[in-house]
Design a protein around this motif. Structure first.
Motif, short mmCIF file in Angstrom:
data_model
loop_
_atom_site.label_atom_id
_atom_site.label_comp_id
_atom_site.label_asym_id
_atom_site.label_seq_id
_atom_site.Cartn_x
_atom_site.Cartn_y
_atom_site.Cartn_z
N UNK A 33 35.18 -38.00 -60.28
CA UNK A 33 35.96 -38.83 -61.19
C UNK A 33 36.86 -38.00 -62.10
N UNK A 34 36.32 -36.96 -62.71
CA UNK A 34 37.13 -36.19 -63.67
C UNK A 34 37.42 -34.77 -63.21
N UNK A 35 36.89 -34.40 -62.06
CA UNK A 35 37.15 -33.07 -61.48
C UNK A 35 36.80 -31.92 -62.42
N UNK A 36 35.72 -32.07 -63.15
CA UNK A 36 35.26 -31.01 -64.04
C UNK A 36 34.01 -30.38 -63.46
N UNK A 37 33.92 -29.09 -63.57
CA UNK A 37 32.76 -28.37 -63.06
C UNK A 37 31.82 -27.92 -64.17
N UNK A 38 32.00 -28.45 -65.37
CA UNK A 38 31.15 -28.05 -66.48
C UNK A 38 29.70 -28.47 -66.29
N UNK A 39 29.50 -29.64 -65.72
CA UNK A 39 28.15 -30.16 -65.54
C UNK A 39 27.48 -29.65 -64.26
N UNK A 40 28.20 -28.94 -63.45
CA UNK A 40 27.67 -28.53 -62.15
C UNK A 40 26.41 -27.72 -62.28
N UNK A 41 26.39 -26.73 -63.11
CA UNK A 41 25.23 -25.87 -63.27
C UNK A 41 24.03 -26.63 -63.80
N UNK A 42 24.26 -27.47 -64.76
CA UNK A 42 23.15 -28.21 -65.38
C UNK A 42 22.56 -29.22 -64.40
N UNK A 43 23.41 -30.03 -63.77
CA UNK A 43 22.89 -31.08 -62.89
C UNK A 43 22.31 -30.51 -61.60
N UNK A 44 22.87 -29.43 -61.11
CA UNK A 44 22.31 -28.82 -59.90
C UNK A 44 20.92 -28.25 -60.16
N UNK A 45 20.75 -27.58 -61.27
CA UNK A 45 19.43 -27.04 -61.57
C UNK A 45 18.42 -28.14 -61.85
N UNK A 46 18.85 -29.21 -62.50
CA UNK A 46 17.95 -30.33 -62.75
C UNK A 46 17.61 -31.04 -61.45
N UNK A 47 18.51 -31.08 -60.50
CA UNK A 47 18.24 -31.69 -59.20
C UNK A 47 17.23 -30.86 -58.41
N UNK A 48 17.31 -29.56 -58.50
CA UNK A 48 16.41 -28.68 -57.74
C UNK A 48 15.01 -28.62 -58.37
N UNK A 49 14.91 -28.82 -59.67
CA UNK A 49 13.63 -28.72 -60.36
C UNK A 49 12.55 -29.64 -59.79
N UNK A 50 12.78 -30.94 -59.59
CA UNK A 50 11.71 -31.77 -59.02
C UNK A 50 11.28 -31.34 -57.63
N UNK A 51 12.21 -30.82 -56.85
CA UNK A 51 11.86 -30.34 -55.51
C UNK A 51 10.96 -29.12 -55.60
N UNK A 52 11.23 -28.25 -56.55
CA UNK A 52 10.38 -27.07 -56.74
C UNK A 52 9.00 -27.49 -57.21
N UNK A 53 8.94 -28.49 -58.07
CA UNK A 53 7.64 -29.00 -58.50
C UNK A 53 6.87 -29.64 -57.36
N UNK A 54 7.59 -30.29 -56.45
CA UNK A 54 6.92 -30.88 -55.28
C UNK A 54 6.29 -29.81 -54.41
N UNK A 55 6.97 -28.71 -54.23
CA UNK A 55 6.41 -27.61 -53.44
C UNK A 55 5.17 -27.05 -54.10
N UNK A 56 5.16 -27.06 -55.42
CA UNK A 56 4.03 -26.53 -56.18
C UNK A 56 2.84 -27.48 -56.14
N UNK A 57 3.12 -28.80 -56.19
CA UNK A 57 2.06 -29.81 -56.24
C UNK A 57 1.45 -30.05 -54.87
N UNK A 58 2.29 -30.18 -53.84
CA UNK A 58 1.77 -30.55 -52.52
C UNK A 58 1.63 -29.34 -51.66
#
Length: 73
Positions: free
Chosen positions: A48-73
């Motif tokens: 929508x706005x073609x900004x990459x400012x949020x890329x680092x934050x949202x990408x790391x937050x997206x990967x975090x639950x997957x890393x927790x899944x690997x740890x839990x299961x």
């Protein structure tokens, strides 16, 4: 991130079809839904706005639950 979003959408859809309910009944499904939600939050502002400012934050937050899944299961 688009490929991740599409894969998570497919996973949630197939789990919904096979289980017969919206996939939020256990921790695994909740984490997958959380990852899917953050992927969507990443994709919408990017196109929508073609900004990459949020890329680092949202990408790391997206990967975090997957890393927790690997740890839990």
């Amino acid at each position: 991130m688009i490929a991740t979003f599409l894969c998570l959408t497919g996973l949630l859809t197939t789990r919904w079809i096979y289980s017969g309910h919206f996939p939020l009944s256990d921790l695994y499904e909740s984490f997958i839904f959380l990852s899917w939600s953050f992927s969507l939050i990443h994709i919408v502002p990017y196109f929508k706005i073609r900004k990459n400012d949020l890329t680092t934050i949202t990408t790391s937050i997206t990967i975090l639950p997957k890393a927790l899944l690997l740890r839990v299961f």
